[in-house]
Design an enzyme around this catalytic site. Structure first.
Site, mmCIF file in Angstrom:
data_model
loop_
_atom_site.group_PDB
_atom_site.id
_atom_site.type_symbol
_atom_site.label_atom_id
_atom_site.label_comp_id
_atom_site.label_asym_id
_atom_site.label_seq_id
_atom_site.Cartn_x
_atom_site.Cartn_y
_atom_site.Cartn_z
ATOM 1 N N HIS A 233 47.785 -0.453 35.616
ATOM 2 C CA HIS A 233 48.345 0.287 34.481
ATOM 3 C C HIS A 233 47.750 -0.134 33.144
ATOM 4 O O HIS A 233 47.349 0.728 32.358
ATOM 5 C CB HIS A 233 49.862 0.196 34.434
ATOM 6 C CG HIS A 233 50.436 1.101 33.386
ATOM 7 N ND1 HIS A 233 50.534 2.466 33.562
ATOM 8 C CD2 HIS A 233 50.881 0.866 32.131
ATOM 9 C CE1 HIS A 233 51.031 3.022 32.474
ATOM 10 N NE2 HIS A 233 51.246 2.066 31.593
ATOM 11 N N TYR A 237 45.255 1.550 29.375
ATOM 12 C CA TYR A 237 45.241 1.276 27.933
ATOM 13 C C TYR A 237 43.949 0.613 27.499
ATOM 14 O O TYR A 237 43.534 0.748 26.340
ATOM 15 C CB TYR A 237 46.475 0.455 27.551
ATOM 16 C CG TYR A 237 47.710 1.308 27.666
ATOM 17 C CD1 TYR A 237 48.050 2.199 26.652
ATOM 18 C CD2 TYR A 237 48.488 1.300 28.818
ATOM 19 C CE1 TYR A 237 49.140 3.034 26.771
ATOM 20 C CE2 TYR A 237 49.583 2.131 28.948
ATOM 21 C CZ TYR A 237 49.903 3.000 27.919
ATOM 22 O OH TYR A 237 50.969 3.846 28.042
ATOM 23 N N HIS A 384 47.268 14.655 36.172
ATOM 24 C CA HIS A 384 47.664 13.838 35.014
ATOM 25 C C HIS A 384 46.538 12.889 34.614
ATOM 26 O O HIS A 384 46.209 12.737 33.431
ATOM 27 C CB HIS A 384 48.926 13.041 35.368
ATOM 28 C CG HIS A 384 49.207 11.911 34.425
ATOM 29 N ND1 HIS A 384 49.726 12.115 33.163
ATOM 30 C CD2 HIS A 384 49.041 10.569 34.554
ATOM 31 C CE1 HIS A 384 49.873 10.952 32.558
ATOM 32 N NE2 HIS A 384 49.456 9.997 33.378
ATOM 33 N N PHE A 385 45.935 12.247 35.598
ATOM 34 C CA PHE A 385 44.840 11.303 35.371
ATOM 35 C C PHE A 385 43.670 11.985 34.654
ATOM 36 O O PHE A 385 43.053 11.415 33.758
ATOM 37 C CB PHE A 385 44.407 10.766 36.732
ATOM 38 C CG PHE A 385 43.665 9.478 36.685
ATOM 39 C CD1 PHE A 385 44.285 8.322 36.262
ATOM 40 C CD2 PHE A 385 42.339 9.403 37.091
ATOM 41 C CE1 PHE A 385 43.608 7.114 36.235
ATOM 42 C CE2 PHE A 385 41.654 8.206 37.067
ATOM 43 C CZ PHE A 385 42.294 7.052 36.638
ATOM 44 N N HIS A 386 43.404 13.230 35.046
ATOM 45 C CA HIS A 386 42.288 13.952 34.425
ATOM 46 C C HIS A 386 42.624 14.426 33.016
ATOM 47 O O HIS A 386 41.710 14.631 32.199
ATOM 48 C CB HIS A 386 41.864 15.125 35.313
ATOM 49 C CG HIS A 386 41.017 14.717 36.474
ATOM 50 N ND1 HIS A 386 41.550 14.203 37.636
ATOM 51 C CD2 HIS A 386 39.666 14.722 36.658
ATOM 52 C CE1 HIS A 386 40.571 13.909 38.481
ATOM 53 N NE2 HIS A 386 39.420 14.217 37.920
ATOM 54 N N ARG A 449 47.481 14.184 47.246
ATOM 55 C CA ARG A 449 46.235 13.679 46.665
ATOM 56 C C ARG A 449 45.538 12.792 47.684
ATOM 57 O O ARG A 449 46.104 12.453 48.726
ATOM 58 C CB ARG A 449 46.515 12.898 45.379
ATOM 59 C CG ARG A 449 47.431 11.692 45.530
ATOM 60 C CD ARG A 449 47.513 10.938 44.222
ATOM 61 N NE ARG A 449 48.573 9.933 44.264
ATOM 62 C CZ ARG A 449 48.519 8.793 43.573
ATOM 63 N NH1 ARG A 449 47.483 8.514 42.818
ATOM 64 N NH2 ARG A 449 49.514 7.932 43.631
ATOM 65 N N ARG A 450 44.306 12.451 47.392
ATOM 66 C CA ARG A 450 43.478 11.582 48.239
ATOM 67 C C ARG A 450 43.120 12.219 49.580
ATOM 68 O O ARG A 450 42.561 11.547 50.444
ATOM 69 C CB ARG A 450 44.166 10.234 48.519
ATOM 70 C CG ARG A 450 44.581 9.421 47.311
ATOM 71 C CD ARG A 450 45.007 8.024 47.764
ATOM 72 N NE ARG A 450 45.479 7.198 46.682
ATOM 73 C CZ ARG A 450 46.773 6.963 46.425
ATOM 74 N NH1 ARG A 450 47.688 7.530 47.193
ATOM 75 N NH2 ARG A 450 47.132 6.199 45.435
#
Length: 562
Positions: A233, A237, A384-386, A449-450
């Site tokens: 996580h 950041y 979300h990651f993208h 996913r994956r």
């Protein structure tokens, strides 16, 4: 006394040193690896979305999970880490300087990282490490894969030590002065990276390497996953804070304005340091073996990061409005018309800022107990990651590249390249909106996913999902066009743009801003609070995990690969 301190504040905030050619070669080496990674990782992503349509088969017997691992590792770890370290070095070199000895050590860091990257990539390409970006146990890769990862981390630590030494040397030569804002921000991000990456380093050195070499017959899966998310996580950041550096201290200069508040910028970075590390359990909300109380505590700490995020949004839009009104803007939103929309150095990061609004909203869902149960392990998380990393962070990195690369190479950002950059940013935004939007919707419908298409083909939901999978392929194709454009622009700016001088934009602070308090230089205080938060969030649950984990939970002979 306060007036004198304020004068010093203004002087140090405006400090800018020339960057020599040996420095430029160092910084450009990191950036070059990043853009090579962009092309390779982007190509792997394109292949993935084609496979998921169910109408495309990978050639030469290549496994889908091999491609997926390359995509995640190359873009999520290699591209970002190399770009950030190169950017860090350029900021430190510009604000506090770098000695010949420091530069030589930085080169050592670079080559250690390159060797580690080659080892890791080789194992993935040979099909010996199809363990995805998260390399979860009980998936087991070749030992060389883990050794390569360890070298990349060690190299990045050496680079961070150089950054800290640069600031220490500067402070010794400037007693009583506050550190330049950008140097302060780089120091915070390298501290965050070092503390966070200790988790993955421990997992790799103590668990994965002995297990993969056969020295240990079992591996504690929950411990390994907990250590990964202790790192995973704050890694987000580590990616995001360099974008914030550009937003706070560089974008104001590009739009013809000034930094809204040096103190606010520093405080937001300190809060990111506090609240980005002790929150890994919110990625493990569905896992047994972790007491729900500790999950709840870390979810609360996760939501605390909203505070510095809102501080940043306030600071940026205050800067935009103040600058616009100084240029004659009238009315409630007239200042928007005064922003330099035709300057790609501003436009690309601004699109990234806008993308962070839905990206942040999705993050709140991911970190919430009940809502996380709906989207966990679905392709919503990938969408979300993208939005966050692949849009907010990458478009800001692209915006940085438009002035940093020509500045380092002694070339100019021409109007033609600027127009092409605007096209690239729009292409990227359109492609990502289509692809990420389809991922979010399919995730709400239960799409995993994956997983490749072949693993769930034939189910009742395939017909319902196929339209969204085709949309992902369309969006992914548009994105790959954006990648090709960006790689072309990188080559153009590096080798073929006209010779000249391009500005390294660093904003000065507003004249009437409050003086920055001296306590921001108290690094023992900030690091101490961070360590206390981490110990409070992890010590008891980690002891509990070890005490209650079954012995020999995963056999050594679990097959290598996925």
């Amino acid at each position: 006394m306060q007036l004198a301190r304020k004068v010093i504040d203004k002087q140090t905030s405006a400090l800018a040193l020339p960057i020599s050619k040996p420095e430029s070669r160092l910084y450009m080496s990191f950036l070059s690896i990043a853009f090579i990674s962009l092309f390779i990782g982007g190509l792997m992503g394109l292949l993935q979305v084609f496979v998921r349509t169910g109408k495309f088969t990978l050639p030469f017997g290549i496994d889908y999970y091999q491609v997926l691992t390359v995509h995640g590792v190359i873009l999520g770890l290699v591209l970002t880490t190399y770009f950030i370290i190169g950017f860090h070095f350029s900021l430190m070199g510009k604000t506090v300087g770098i000695s010949d000895k420091q530069r030589k050590i930085a080169w050592i860091a670079f080559w250690i990282m390159v060797i580690g990257t080659i080892l890791t990539a080789t194992m993935i390409l040979l099909g010996e490490a199809s363990v995805l970006y998260t390399f979860y146990a009980p998936l087991r890769a070749h030992p060389v894969f883990y050794i390569g990862l360890a070298l990349v981390v060690v190299g990045s630590w050496i680079a961070g030590f150089v950054n800290w030494h640069q600031l220490a040397v500067w402070k010794k030569a400037h007693p009583g002065e506050k550190s330049p804002l950008l140097a302060f921000m780089v120091t915070i991000n390298t501290i965050l990276w070092f503390i966070a990456s200790l988790g993955v380093a421990v997992a790799v050195l103590i668990q994965f390497i002995p297990w993969s070499l056969g020295f240990a017959e079992t591996i504690n899966v929950l411990v390994s996953r907990t250590l990964f998310w202790y790192f995973g996580h704050p890694l987000v950041y580590f990616w995001l804070l360099p974008a914030y550096m550009a937003w706070y201290a560089i974008i104001p200069k590009i739009i013809g304005g000034k930094l809204f508040s040096d103190s606010l910028a520093r405080m937001s970075f300190v809060l990111f340091l506090f609240f980005s590390i002790p929150v890994g359990f919110h990625h493990q909300l569905t896992e047994p073996g972790i007491d729900p109380t500790w999950k709840f505590i870390q979810v609360v700490l996760t939501f605390m990061v909203v505070i510095p995020s809102l501080m940043t949004a306030f600071s940026m839009f205050a800067t935009f409005e103040i600058t616009g009104r100084r240029k004659g803007a009238k009315g409630l939103f007239g200042w928007l018309k005064k922003l330099p929309w035709k300057d790609v150095r501003f436009l690309a990061p601004f699109i990234g800022m806008v993308a962070f609004i839905p990206g942040g909203a999705g993050g709140i869902i991911n970190a919430s107990h009940q809502m996380n149960a709906v989207v966990h392990n679905t392709i919503w998380v990938t969408g979300h990651f993208h939005l966050t990393v692949a849009t907010t962070v990458m478009l800001t990195f692209f915006g940085i590249s438009y002035w940093l690369i020509p500045h380092l190479r002694g070339r100019k950002l021409t109007p033609k390249i600027n127009r092409l950059g605007i096209i690239q940013a729009i292409v990227w935004a359109v492609g990502m909106s289509i692809m990420s939007g389809a991922m979010h919707i399919q995730g709400l419908l239960g799409g995993p996913r994956r997983s490749s298409y072949s693993e769930y083909a034939g189910g009742d939901q395939v017909t319902e999902w196929i339209g969204y999978q085709m949309a992902q392929a369309i969006g992914g194709t548009i994105l790959f066009v954006g990648i090709l454009l960006m790689v072309y622009i990188f080559i153009k700016l590096t080798f073929f743009a006209p010779k000249g001088e391009e500005e390294f934009p660093i904003a000065e602070e507003e004249e009437n801003a409050e003086a920055t308090p001296a306590y921001f230089e108290n690094w023992k205080l900030w690091i101490g609070i961070t360590v206390v938060l981490i110990l409070a969030a992890y010590t008891i649950p980690f002891i509990d995990i070890i005490q209650h984990s079954p012995a020999g939970s995963v056999p050594f002979d679990f097959p290598i690969g996925r």
